[in-house]
Design a protein around this motif. Structure first.
Motif, PDB file in Angstrom:
ATOM      1  N   TYR A   1       0.745  -1.218   0.026  1.00  0.00           N
ATOM      2  CA  TYR A   1       0.091  -0.013  -0.140  1.00  0.00           C
ATOM      3  C   TYR A   1       0.877   1.312   0.168  1.00  0.00           C
ATOM      4  CZ  TYR A   1      -3.326   3.584   1.720  1.00  0.00           C
ATOM      5  OH  TYR A   1      -3.988   4.711   1.907  1.00  0.00           O
ATOM      6  N   TRP A   2       1.767   1.367   0.754  1.00  0.00           N
ATOM      7  CA  TRP A   2       2.572   2.656   0.792  1.00  0.00           C
ATOM      8  C   TRP A   2       3.427   2.435  -0.250  1.00  0.00           C
ATOM      9  CZ3 TRP A   2       0.885   6.410   3.182  1.00  0.00           C
ATOM     10  CH2 TRP A   2       0.202   6.413   4.627  1.00  0.00           C
ATOM     11  N   THR A   3       3.965   1.631  -0.896  1.00  0.00           N
ATOM     12  CA  THR A   3       4.807   1.858  -1.816  1.00  0.00           C
ATOM     13  C   THR A   3       4.143   2.185  -3.105  1.00  0.00           C
ATOM     14  OG1 THR A   3       6.324  -0.231  -1.456  1.00  0.00           O
ATOM     15  CG2 THR A   3       5.952   0.441  -3.759  1.00  0.00           C
TER      16      THR A   3
ATOM     17  N   LYS B   1       1.380  -9.730  -4.568  1.00  0.00           N
ATOM     18  CA  LYS B   1       1.624  -8.631  -3.588  1.00  0.00           C
ATOM     19  C   LYS B   1       2.998  -8.606  -3.561  1.00  0.00           C
ATOM     20  CE  LYS B   1      -2.644  -8.219  -1.076  1.00  0.00           C
ATOM     21  NZ  LYS B   1      -3.172  -8.500   0.188  1.00  0.00           N
ATOM     22  N   ASN B   2       3.824 -10.011  -3.550  1.00  0.00           N
ATOM     23  CA  ASN B   2       5.223 -10.220  -3.513  1.00  0.00           C
ATOM     24  C   ASN B   2       5.903  -9.610  -4.912  1.00  0.00           C
ATOM     25  OD1 ASN B   2       6.792 -11.359  -1.020  1.00  0.00           O
ATOM     26  ND2 ASN B   2       4.773 -12.501  -1.078  1.00  0.00           N
ATOM     27  N   GLU B   3       5.090  -9.832  -5.803  1.00  0.00           N
ATOM     28  CA  GLU B   3       5.622  -9.752  -7.202  1.00  0.00           C
ATOM     29  C   GLU B   3       5.736  -8.079  -7.388  1.00  0.00           C
ATOM     30  OE1 GLU B   3       7.459  -9.860 -10.985  1.00  0.00           O
ATOM     31  OE2 GLU B   3       7.082 -11.532  -9.427  1.00  0.00           O
ATOM     32  N   LEU B   4       4.440  -7.632  -6.938  1.00  0.00           N
ATOM     33  CA  LEU B   4       4.423  -5.860  -6.897  1.00  0.00           C
ATOM     34  C   LEU B   4       5.659  -5.459  -6.316  1.00  0.00           C
ATOM     35  CD1 LEU B   4       1.116  -3.701  -6.530  1.00  0.00           C
ATOM     36  CD2 LEU B   4       3.265  -3.316  -5.119  1.00  0.00           C
ATOM     37  N   LEU B   5       5.891  -6.068  -5.271  1.00  0.00           N
ATOM     38  CA  LEU B   5       7.079  -5.430  -4.431  1.00  0.00           C
ATOM     39  C   LEU B   5       8.497  -5.365  -5.199  1.00  0.00           C
ATOM     40  CD1 LEU B   5       6.253  -6.179  -0.732  1.00  0.00           C
ATOM     41  CD2 LEU B   5       6.077  -3.782  -1.840  1.00  0.00           C
TER      42      LEU B   5
ATOM     43  N   ARG C   1       9.362  -3.523  -8.083  1.00  0.00           N
ATOM     44  CA  ARG C   1       9.998  -2.140  -7.550  1.00  0.00           C
ATOM     45  C   ARG C   1      11.171  -2.246  -6.452  1.00  0.00           C
ATOM     46  NH1 ARG C   1       5.039  -2.640  -8.557  1.00  0.00           N
ATOM     47  NH2 ARG C   1       3.545  -0.751  -9.410  1.00  0.00           N
ATOM     48  N   GLY C   2      11.915  -3.307  -6.733  1.00  0.00           N
ATOM     49  CA  GLY C   2      13.126  -3.429  -6.081  1.00  0.00           C
ATOM     50  C   GLY C   2      12.950  -3.854  -4.501  1.00  0.00           C
ATOM     51  N   VAL C   3      11.850  -4.300  -4.245  1.00  0.00           N
ATOM     52  CA  VAL C   3      11.792  -4.817  -2.664  1.00  0.00           C
ATOM     53  C   VAL C   3      11.438  -6.253  -2.578  1.00  0.00           C
ATOM     54  CG1 VAL C   3      10.543  -4.590  -0.486  1.00  0.00           C
ATOM     55  CG2 VAL C   3      10.753  -2.526  -2.067  1.00  0.00           C
TER      56      VAL C   3
ATOM     57  N   ASP D   1      13.527  -9.883   2.555  1.00  0.00           N
ATOM     58  CA  ASP D   1      14.613  -9.169   2.911  1.00  0.00           C
ATOM     59  C   ASP D   1      14.245  -8.054   4.145  1.00  0.00           C
ATOM     60  OD1 ASP D   1      16.347 -10.651   1.638  1.00  0.00           O
ATOM     61  OD2 ASP D   1      16.464  -9.225   0.041  1.00  0.00           O
ATOM     62  N   VAL D   2      12.978  -7.711   4.432  1.00  0.00           N
ATOM     63  CA  VAL D   2      12.329  -6.884   5.200  1.00  0.00           C
ATOM     64  C   VAL D   2      12.535  -7.091   6.246  1.00  0.00           C
ATOM     65  CG1 VAL D   2      10.147  -5.903   6.246  1.00  0.00           C
ATOM     66  CG2 VAL D   2      10.508  -5.953   3.774  1.00  0.00           C
TER      67      VAL D   2
END
Length: 248
Positions: free
Chosen positions: A153-155, A178-182, A185-187, A191-192
């Motif tokens: 959401y915040w990304t 959702k994992n693919e969305l992040l 975008r390099g996240v 690794d969080v």
């Protein structure tokens, strides 16, 4: 109506005052920040802020200490505190447990942050250790879900999407999407930092402190207790094993 009769009648209408947790049952008190989405948005970084986490940890430490709990767990804006079946403060009255835990959390958090905030509270009851293990496994699963949603959401919001647009884009998206969305975008969500994905646990540990006995003139070692804060909790079966160990 006589004064004593009036008092008796009025007290009889305090329907929930005598409601208590069953003897021998495990108790978990869970406090939640009231309207914390609005409270945190203008004060802390999103989706996570180490300052906010530190305030929640300090509040959890206070609750663990004040209620004599054996384990506390915090994720997002909630804290769960485990009380053993032998717990007997306030005669285990639900009204007392709810009102006092909410007030302790509110006072501790407000003091730490320096701005007024509010918590509500509820009481959970379990009959066996397995119930306790299931409860904390459930809350950790919720932590992972909330963390993934928050990061997505915040990304999107940082990309300029409105609240409505970001919410619509995530609607009906599964975990893989959702994992693919992040990732696009390099996240990498794996690794969080662990405390964001799994929450933070607090429990009592013993340690030895060297000292000196002036009467006997000898060095001594004293055993003390302190609260251990774990930001690298295990997950799934390993976490369940940890919780079970802490109930002993």
């Amino acid at each position: 109506m006589k004064g004593k009769d009036l008092e008796t009648r009025m007290r009889s209408l305090e329907w929930f005052h005598s409601l208590a947790v069953l003897p021998g049952a495990w108790i978990i008190i869970r406090v939640d920040g009231r309207s914390f989405s609005r409270f945190t948005e203008s004060r802390f970084d999103k989706p996570f802020d180490e300052r906010f986490s530190a305030f929640m940890i300090e509040t959890a430490r206070t609750l663990l200490t004040e209620f004599g709990g054996c384990y506390a767990y915090t994720e997002s804006d909630e804290i769960s505190v485990l009380l053993k079946p032998s717990f007997d403060l306030f005669d285990r009255e639900v009204e007392k447990l709810v009102s006092i835990s909410a007030s302790v959390a509110t006072a501790a958090f407000t003091h730490a942050v320096g701005q007024p905030a509010h918590f509500d509270s509820r009481v959970w009851m379990g009959s066996a250790v397995q119930d306790v293990v299931d409860y904390f496994s459930w809350r950790q699963t919720d932590a992972a879900r909330c963390a993934l949603n928050g990061w997505c959401y915040w990304t999107l919001r940082r990309e300029g999407r409105s609240r409505r647009e970001a919410t619509r884009m995530l609607k009906n998206s599964d975990v893989a999407a959702k994992n693919e969305l992040l990732f696009a975008r390099g996240v990498n969500f794996n690794d969080v930092p662990t405390w964001q994905r799994r929450g933070v646990g607090l429990w009592w540990e013993t340690f030895e402190r060297p000292g000196h006995d002036p009467v006997r003139g000898v060095d001594v070692t004293a055993t003390r207790r302190r609260v251990h804060v774990e930001k690298d909790l295990p997950m799934k079966d390993d976490y369940r094993t940890l919780v079970q160990r802490l109930t002993a």
